[in-house]
Write a protein that holds these residues in place. Structure first.
Motif, PDB file in Angstrom:
ATOM      1  N   ASP A 355       0.807  -1.142   0.211  1.00 28.50           N
ATOM      2  CA  ASP A 355       0.067   0.007  -0.084  1.00 28.50           C
ATOM      3  C   ASP A 355       0.935   1.118   0.251  1.00 28.50           C
ATOM      4  O   ASP A 355       1.928   1.258   0.752  1.00 28.50           O
ATOM      5  N   THR A 356       0.513   2.201  -0.706  1.00 32.21           N
ATOM      6  CA  THR A 356       1.257   3.434  -0.945  1.00 32.21           C
ATOM      7  C   THR A 356       0.696   4.769  -0.364  1.00 32.21           C
ATOM      8  O   THR A 356       1.181   5.934  -0.345  1.00 32.21           O
ATOM      9  N   GLY A 357      -0.586   4.343   0.327  1.00 28.99           N
ATOM     10  CA  GLY A 357      -1.135   5.660   0.883  1.00 28.99           C
ATOM     11  C   GLY A 357      -1.559   6.368  -0.334  1.00 28.99           C
ATOM     12  O   GLY A 357      -2.149   6.320  -1.166  1.00 28.99           O
ATOM     13  N   GLN A 358      -1.363   7.715   0.008  1.00 37.61           N
ATOM     14  CA  GLN A 358      -1.839   8.955  -0.859  1.00 37.61           C
ATOM     15  C   GLN A 358      -0.753   9.276  -1.728  1.00 37.61           C
ATOM     16  O   GLN A 358      -0.624  10.173  -2.792  1.00 37.61           O
ATOM     17  N   ALA A 359       0.214   8.334  -1.830  1.00 42.99           N
ATOM     18  CA  ALA A 359       1.406   8.773  -2.887  1.00 42.99           C
ATOM     19  C   ALA A 359       1.201   8.300  -4.225  1.00 42.99           C
ATOM     20  O   ALA A 359       1.413   9.178  -5.140  1.00 42.99           O
ATOM     21  N   SER A 360       0.032   7.548  -4.276  1.00 41.87           N
ATOM     22  CA  SER A 360      -0.209   7.015  -5.545  1.00 41.87           C
ATOM     23  C   SER A 360      -1.683   6.350  -5.552  1.00 41.87           C
ATOM     24  O   SER A 360      -2.087   5.997  -4.558  1.00 41.87           O
ATOM     25  N   ASP A 361      -2.327   6.150  -6.865  1.00 40.78           N
ATOM     26  CA  ASP A 361      -3.578   5.494  -6.843  1.00 40.78           C
ATOM     27  C   ASP A 361      -3.312   4.112  -7.247  1.00 40.78           C
ATOM     28  O   ASP A 361      -4.127   3.275  -7.566  1.00 40.78           O
ATOM     29  N   HIS A 362      -1.809   3.591  -7.275  1.00 32.08           N
ATOM     30  CA  HIS A 362      -1.717   2.112  -7.388  1.00 32.08           C
ATOM     31  C   HIS A 362      -0.802   1.675  -6.097  1.00 32.08           C
ATOM     32  O   HIS A 362      -0.130   2.463  -5.620  1.00 32.08           O
ATOM     33  N   GLU A 363      -0.922   0.579  -5.897  1.00 37.11           N
ATOM     34  CA  GLU A 363       0.128  -0.159  -5.003  1.00 37.11           C
ATOM     35  C   GLU A 363       1.410  -0.357  -5.654  1.00 37.11           C
ATOM     36  O   GLU A 363       1.525  -0.327  -7.013  1.00 37.11           O
ATOM     37  N   MET A 364       2.301  -0.509  -4.851  1.00 37.97           N
ATOM     38  CA  MET A 364       3.710  -1.002  -5.545  1.00 37.97           C
ATOM     39  C   MET A 364       3.925  -2.362  -5.368  1.00 37.97           C
ATOM     40  O   MET A 364       3.615  -2.934  -4.338  1.00 37.97           O
ATOM     41  N   VAL A 365       4.174  -2.980  -6.360  1.00 38.43           N
ATOM     42  CA  VAL A 365       4.397  -4.702  -6.427  1.00 38.43           C
ATOM     43  C   VAL A 365       5.945  -4.612  -6.310  1.00 38.43           C
ATOM     44  O   VAL A 365       6.749  -3.888  -6.757  1.00 38.43           O
ATOM     45  N   GLN A 366       6.522  -5.515  -5.402  1.00 40.03           N
ATOM     46  CA  GLN A 366       7.775  -5.553  -4.915  1.00 40.03           C
ATOM     47  C   GLN A 366       7.996  -7.337  -4.782  1.00 40.03           C
ATOM     48  O   GLN A 366       7.260  -8.229  -4.616  1.00 40.03           O
ATOM     49  N   ALA A 367       9.364  -7.497  -5.033  1.00 38.48           N
ATOM     50  CA  ALA A 367       9.706  -8.859  -4.532  1.00 38.48           C
ATOM     51  C   ALA A 367      11.414  -9.247  -4.634  1.00 38.48           C
ATOM     52  O   ALA A 367      11.868  -8.205  -5.089  1.00 38.48           O
ATOM     53  N   GLU A 368      11.673 -10.115  -3.764  1.00 36.77           N
ATOM     54  CA  GLU A 368      13.167 -10.260  -3.729  1.00 36.77           C
ATOM     55  C   GLU A 368      13.599 -11.194  -5.127  1.00 36.77           C
ATOM     56  O   GLU A 368      13.024 -12.211  -5.232  1.00 36.77           O
ATOM     57  N   ALA A 369      14.482 -10.579  -5.934  1.00 39.25           N
ATOM     58  CA  ALA A 369      15.049 -11.352  -7.068  1.00 39.25           C
ATOM     59  C   ALA A 369      16.358 -11.830  -6.930  1.00 39.25           C
ATOM     60  O   ALA A 369      17.354 -11.367  -6.253  1.00 39.25           O
ATOM     61  N   THR A 370      16.587 -13.185  -7.338  1.00 37.80           N
ATOM     62  CA  THR A 370      18.045 -13.699  -7.179  1.00 37.80           C
ATOM     63  C   THR A 370      18.533 -14.147  -8.632  1.00 37.80           C
ATOM     64  O   THR A 370      17.750 -14.810  -9.182  1.00 37.80           O
ATOM     65  N   LEU A 371      19.685 -13.587  -9.020  1.00 36.25           N
ATOM     66  CA  LEU A 371      20.292 -14.043 -10.089  1.00 36.25           C
ATOM     67  C   LEU A 371      20.841 -15.394  -9.699  1.00 36.25           C
ATOM     68  O   LEU A 371      21.843 -15.434  -8.878  1.00 36.25           O
ATOM     69  N   THR A 372      20.553 -16.487 -10.369  1.00 40.73           N
ATOM     70  CA  THR A 372      20.836 -17.858  -9.720  1.00 40.73           C
ATOM     71  C   THR A 372      22.388 -18.154 -10.178  1.00 40.73           C
ATOM     72  O   THR A 372      22.738 -17.408 -11.238  1.00 40.73           O
ATOM     73  N   GLU A 373      22.814 -19.130  -9.507  1.00 38.99           N
ATOM     74  CA  GLU A 373      24.427 -19.611  -9.802  1.00 38.99           C
ATOM     75  C   GLU A 373      24.322 -19.710 -11.234  1.00 38.99           C
ATOM     76  O   GLU A 373      23.741 -20.460 -11.782  1.00 38.99           O
ATOM     77  N   VAL A 374      25.654 -19.371 -11.913  1.00 40.15           N
ATOM     78  CA  VAL A 374      25.819 -19.781 -13.196  1.00 40.15           C
ATOM     79  C   VAL A 374      26.628 -21.035 -13.215  1.00 40.15           C
ATOM     80  O   VAL A 374      27.667 -21.160 -12.533  1.00 40.15           O
ATOM     81  N   GLU A 375      26.297 -21.997 -14.187  1.00 36.38           N
ATOM     82  CA  GLU A 375      27.107 -23.109 -13.949  1.00 36.38           C
ATOM     83  C   GLU A 375      28.064 -23.411 -14.801  1.00 36.38           C
ATOM     84  O   GLU A 375      27.995 -22.644 -15.967  1.00 36.38           O
TER      85      GLU A 375
END
Length: 375
Positions: A355-375
């Motif tokens: 929730d972004t309150g009065q900052a916007s009429d949209h919520e902010m979507v977020q996630a932890e991204a991981t660049l996986t190990e390179v084989e």
């Protein structure tokens, strides 16, 4: 007394011949002798070719050199030896060899250090790296105007709220939508920990789709844009950037889009959304399949199941919100029009709609991204 000149007819007696030729002979012989003394070496003595008899031969020195006592007194310089009895040429050669050996050792040590450093960097670039990514439609300044509108403040206090939302959630990379030039200037002056692309470099239309990243975590490597149809089919350049982790050197592409909505003012834009999605998915899929780096996409796509199924159908992309990957489309529950997608090589955790309150009429979507190990 007056001097009397001799008579003209009087002659002196002639000089003897020896008196005439002797001085001339001396003048000729002396230069010859001097010349010979310079250009001819001392010849061997008459007895040098004959073996010495046992009665006259001198005993050899104790070192077995066969040189007599007189020879041992020769000057070192004349014998070609230095003060320690060594050959100066050999001594210089030994010194040069020692210096060369020392340089070779230093070079090899430097090679080992460089190899270890390169190995560490390669190891770091193959390890997973995690960060917080978000998509955030901040509600354009033009939608509220000076003084805001009922229940919604104007852009300045709303930008403070938006920045606080980013900081409170530890967001490292964010794709903005409706990020107008006035809001851009507020953000730059108030959130100095972030860098932006394209900034204002592409004008007042493309500024609305800026990507921001935490400067301490990433650096910009490369950037380009895609020409995306917006409302009514008008084209706007939207950003695709390659970022590199400042700590590990890992790289990933980030793209940010805003596809047109259906509104009373903008009209029906389903056709342009479909065309925009086709351009976006084709380009980003090729970027992943033909390149070495994973791709992360943020955006307000103004669609839910439709855009999810199109992005995930090939199996290259998955959604941070969950759901299926592949031809059999199974969208996640609680879908937003704001999305985060990641290609192969990216995993997501802790997806949240904030929730972004009065900052916007949209919520902010977020996630932890991981660049996986390179084989």
């Amino acid at each position: 007394m007056k001097h009397k000149d001799p008579e003209l007819g009087t002659r002196r007696p002639p000089w003897p011949r020896a008196a005439v030729w002797a001085p001339l002979a001396v003048l000729l012989v002396v230069p010859i002798v001097v010349w010979a003394s310079f250009f001819s070496g001392p010849g061997p003595s008459d007895g040098a070719a004959e073996p010495a008899s046992s009665e006259t031969a001198e005993p050899p020195d104790s070192d077995g050199s066969g040189r007599g006592g007189a020879a041992s007194g020769e000057d070192d310089a004349g014998s070609g030896k230095d003060a320690r009895g060594g050959d100066p040429v050999a001594s210089d050669g030994a010194s040069a060899q020692a210096a060369l050996d020392k340089s070779v050792k230093r070079f090899r040590a430097a090679q080992r250090r460089l190899a270890a450093r390169v190995s560490e960097q390669l190891e770091a670039r193959s390890q997973p790296v995690s960060f917080k990514v978000a998509s955030f439609n901040v509600l354009g300044d033009s939608h509220t105007g000076p003084g805001g509108r009922p229940g919604v403040p104007d852009a300045s206090p709303r930008m403070d709220m938006a920045i606080a939302t980013l900081r409170n959630n530890g967001v490292d990379v964010v794709g903005f939508q409706e990020f107008e030039s006035t809001q851009h200037n507020m953000f730059v002056s108030r959130a100095g920990e972030y860098s932006l692309y394209p900034g204002l470099s592409l004008g007042t239309k493309s500024v609305r789709f800026n990507i921001a990243w935490r400067s301490s975590m990433f650096r910009l490597v490369e950037a380009h844009t895609l020409s995306i149809p917006y409302a009514g089919g008008s084209r706007i350049e939207m950003p695709v950037i390659l970022l590199e982790s400042t700590s590990t050197g890992r790289r990933a592409w980030f793209a940010n889009f805003h596809n047109p909505a259906d509104t009373a003012n903008l009209g029906q834009n389903g056709r342009w959304r479909a065309e925009a999605a086709g351009i976006e998915i084709a380009h980003l899929t090729a970027l992943r399949q033909d390149g070495d780096y994973p791709v992360i996409v943020t955006g307000d796509f103004n669609e839910r199941a439709e855009i999810f199924c199109r992005f995930t159908a090939s199996g290259v992309f998955s959604a941070a919100a969950g759901g299926s990957t592949g031809p059999a489309c199974a969208p996640p529950s609680g879908m937003q029009v704001d999305w985060i997608f990641g290609s192969t090589g990216v995993t997501f955790a802790d997806y949240a709609v904030t929730d972004t309150g009065q900052a916007s009429d949209h919520e902010m979507v977020q996630a932890e991204a991981t660049l996986t190990e390179v084989e």
